[in-house]
Design an enzyme around this catalytic site. Structure first.
Site, PDB file in Angstrom:
ATOM      1  CB  CYS A  40      -4.720  -1.508  23.195  1.00  0.00           C
ATOM      2  SG  CYS A  40      -4.970  -3.194  23.752  1.00  0.00           S
ATOM      3  CB  CYS A  71      -8.065  -5.368  16.837  1.00  0.00           C
ATOM      4  SG  CYS A  71      -8.240  -5.735  18.593  1.00  0.00           S
ATOM      5  CB  CYS A 114      -3.977  -2.399  16.645  1.00  0.00           C
ATOM      6  SG  CYS A 114      -2.598  -2.721  17.749  1.00  0.00           S
ATOM      7  CD  GLU A 118       4.389   9.432  33.049  1.00  0.00           C
ATOM      8  OE1 GLU A 118       3.390   8.787  33.433  1.00  0.00           O
ATOM      9  OE2 GLU A 118       4.659   9.581  31.841  1.00  0.00           O
ATOM     10  CB  CYS A 122      -2.216  -8.778  19.142  1.00  0.00           C
ATOM     11  SG  CYS A 122      -3.198  -8.683  20.643  1.00  0.00           S
TER      12      CYS A 122
END
Ligand code: SF4
Length: 339
Positions: A185, A191, A194, A35, A200
């Site tokens: 995204c 989209c 998605c 991370e 959304c």
């Protein structure tokens, strides 16, 4: 609505997720290191760095005991070297306490270099607890999904992210949100592919272009520096930037604010030297600084020790970790075949 959406997202993720070594074996240590590495670098680039790091430093104990120069060398290319120093500070702290990485957000946040996102990611992916890990990807998805316009506070994003996480296997949905932001995204969202498109808000209201609101760009500071490559026989004068300074711990050739005076030689180089050759100008950028580097090679006619600088054997230079601009200058220097 959110329950259905998180189920849809989970199914999509299970099918589509990319395989990464830190995902395949998410120990707390592996999640922590990955991370931190992922903070400014694409996952595909991080894979090589991560594999090498885990081989060199397979445990918190190995990081705590390693010379910091070796850690910086292994980090070379990822930039933001304060991160690697913080990793070691945290590792030493844990070793002294005789403990591993804690599973609590609160305790993780007390470790150097671990902020709310990294703490959330460790608690979620490694300890399988419900925790919001809001990075740039998640902030984009959540802002769009809930139609959050204008500047949005981090606390609101964390609250909305938590709302999205189910009670069962919340860590899978947390990672799915990150994956969705990284793959579909993005700035220009896909989209049509998605799993969240039917609920959304930004997509339904055709506002994806405006959500999230664009941040004001921080103004850059421009600097021009004169770099002195001073050679004496088989050695070159090098400065190690002090810990705590910008670029602390990295090597650089001596440099000073650029002067138009042709004969400009910094006063504290009180030895005789002669100009040999100029090298092409290089650019360097870090944090808010954009720096032009004009460098020249000089030959010192005598050798003196100078506070804050070291004479280093020329054939050892490539084993040191230079800041990015000075690394390019070193490459130029090696190309001109003067040494
Ligand atoms: S529908 Fe579009 S804007 Fe909404 S989360 Fe999916 S990719 Fe992003």
């Amino acid at each position: 609505m959110t329950q259905d959406s998180s189920n849809d997202l989970k199914s999509w993720f299970v099918q589509e997720k990319r395989s990464f070594p830190w995902r395949d074996a998410p120990s707390p240590y592996a999640v922590w290191i990955s991370e931190i590495m992922l903070q400014q670098t694409r996952a595909s680039v991080v894979v090589g760095y991560f594999m090498r790091w885990m081989k060199l430093f397979p445990s918190i104990e190995a990081v705590a005991k390693a010379p910091v120069e070796e850690l910086i060398k292994a980090w070379e290319g990822l930039g933001y070297y304060s991160r690697v120093r913080n990793i070691q500070k945290a590792a030493i702290f844990l070793q002294e306490k005789g403990s591993e990485l804690p599973a609590s957000l609160q305790e993780l946040l007390e470790l150097p270099g671990i902020g709310p996102y990294t703490a959330g990611a460790i608690v979620s992916f490694a300890f399988h607890q419900k925790a919001a890990a809001v990075d740039g990807n998640v902030a984009r998805v959540i802002s769009r999904y809930y139609g959050l316009e204008g500047e949005v506070k981090r606390s609101l994003l964390e609250e909305k992210t938590s709302l999205f996480l189910p009670e069962e296997e919340p860590w899978v949905v947390m990672e799915a949100l990150i994956e969705l932001g990284a793959t579909l995204c993005q700035k220009t969202p896909k989209c049509k592919e998605c799993p969240l498109q039917s609920s959304c808000e930004a997509h339904l209201q055709e506002k994806t272009e405006f959500i999230p609101a664009k941040k004001k760009k921080q103004d850059s500071i421009y600097l021009h520096k004169q770099v002195f490559i001073i050679m004496h026989e088989e050695e070159v004068l090098i400065e190690k930037k002090k810990e705590g300074q910008v670029l602390g711990g990295l090597m650089e050739f001596p440099s000073f604010p650029y002067s138009n005076e042709q004969e400009f030689i910094p006063s504290h180089f009180s030895f005789l030297m002669e100009w040999v050759e100029d090298l092409p100008q290089e650019k360097q950028s870090f944090t808010k600084y954009q720096v032009d580097l004009s460098s020249s090679i000089f030959r010192a006619l005598e050798k003196k020790d100078i506070d804050g600088y070291k004479w280093i054997k020329i054939d050892s230079l490539t084993s040191l970790t230079f800041s990015s601009g000075h690394k390019r200058i070193l490459q130029r220097l090696l190309e001109v075949n003067i040494i």
